[in-house]
Design an enzyme around this catalytic site. Structure first.
Site, PDB file in Angstrom:
ATOM      1  N   SER A 279      39.463  48.711  40.076  1.00 42.81           N
ATOM      2  CA  SER A 279      37.970  49.026  39.743  1.00 42.81           C
ATOM      3  C   SER A 279      37.694  50.247  39.324  1.00 42.81           C
ATOM      4  CB  SER A 279      37.050  48.264  40.357  1.00 42.81           C
ATOM      5  OG  SER A 279      35.703  48.056  40.054  1.00 42.81           O
TER       6      SER A 279
ATOM      7  N   HIS B 145      38.720  45.319  35.251  1.00 45.28           N
ATOM      8  CA  HIS B 145      37.785  44.190  35.000  1.00 45.28           C
ATOM      9  C   HIS B 145      36.383  44.754  34.487  1.00 45.28           C
ATOM     10  CE1 HIS B 145      35.364  44.915  38.500  1.00 45.28           C
ATOM     11  NE2 HIS B 145      36.527  44.920  39.187  1.00 45.28           N
TER      12      HIS B 145
END
Length: 260
Positions: free
Chosen positions: A140, A163
């Site tokens: 992340s 993501h």
């Protein structure tokens, strides 16, 4: 009735009414031994060792582990990296002439987007060379932190989850909310593309890939794939990272000498 008329003689250092009486040598030695026992106990509890090897080095080691904690305080059972602890350290590293390079160890699940970007921007703007190693995971918002260093490594077993930005809690379903999220995502996209060799198109392809992550969109990238995509510079561990950092420090000194 018999009374004891003999005065009670207090041992040295135990009479609270007469502080001028110096403590005895035995009391002083007891205090030293007790202090050493307390220090050793603290070291065992914190680091699992009775002795910590200390050596003067021109390289500062910094860890980004667990979850990057931002404006919200996370529960005590969470392993966190607090941005208010990291940022002053980066300033001190930049100011300290004895520190010539930064070695960044990452094993993070991500966390607060703005806090992670702030840390990444500070690392990227340092005048001193830095090298990052992704160990275990750099997921992340850990991706921008990993690529913010001058040069980056990843071990073969490590993964990086890519993501889109996700929010928890109440989100107002208005156009302005979606615009804000899109702008924040663009900031992350631009930073990663500017500080690595991955193209923005490939980054977005990994970002919005469907079917790989359970109940979500995105991609989980393993060590060699991260290098192949251009996110990370090289496969390697501690020795490779330290050798590379020493090379960068030497080159930095030479460039400063030429400018002078």
């Amino acid at each position: 009735m018999l009374f004891n008329t003999n005065p009670v003689v207090e041992p040295p250092g135990t009479n609270p009414e007469n502080p001028k009486i110096p403590p005895s040598e035995t009391d002083h030695s007891k205090k030293i031994v007790t202090a050493k026992k307390v220090d050793a106990l603290d070291t065992i509890q914190e680091l699992g060792s009775t002795e910590v090897a200390t050596a003067k080095s021109n390289i500062h080691v910094m860890t980004i582990i667990g979850q990057v904690e931002g404006h919200m305080v996370l529960p005590p059972q969470n392993k966190t990296t607090k941005y208010e602890h990291i940022m002053p350290q980066l300033v001190a590293i930049e100011q300290n002439p004895d520190i010539e390079g930064l070695l960044l160890l990452l094993n993070t699940v991500g966390g607060d987007v703005e806090a992670g970007l702030a840390i990444a921007e500070m690392i990227a703007s340092m005048s001193k060379p830095s090298v990052s190693i992704v160990l275990g995971g750099g997921h992340s918002i850990g991706v921008p932190i990993a690529v913010s260093a001058t040069y980056s490594f990843i071990v073969e077993s490590a993964t990086m989850t890519i993501h889109p930005i996700r929010l928890t809690g109440l989100v107002i379903g208005a156009q302005s909310s979606f615009d804000y999220l899109e702008k924040m995502q663009d900031r992350v996209n631009k930073f990663v593309a500017d500080h690595s060799t991955i193209s923005e198109e490939k980054w977005k392809e990994l970002l919005f890939k469907m079917g790989e992550l359970s109940r979500d969109i995105g991609t989980s990238v393993v060590g060699r794939d991260a290098v192949q995509y251009g996110l990370i510079n090289e496969i390697g561990g501690l020795s490779q990272a330290q050798n590379k950092l020493n090379e960068l420090i030497k080159a930095n000194k030479e460039s400063k000498g030429l400018r002078q």
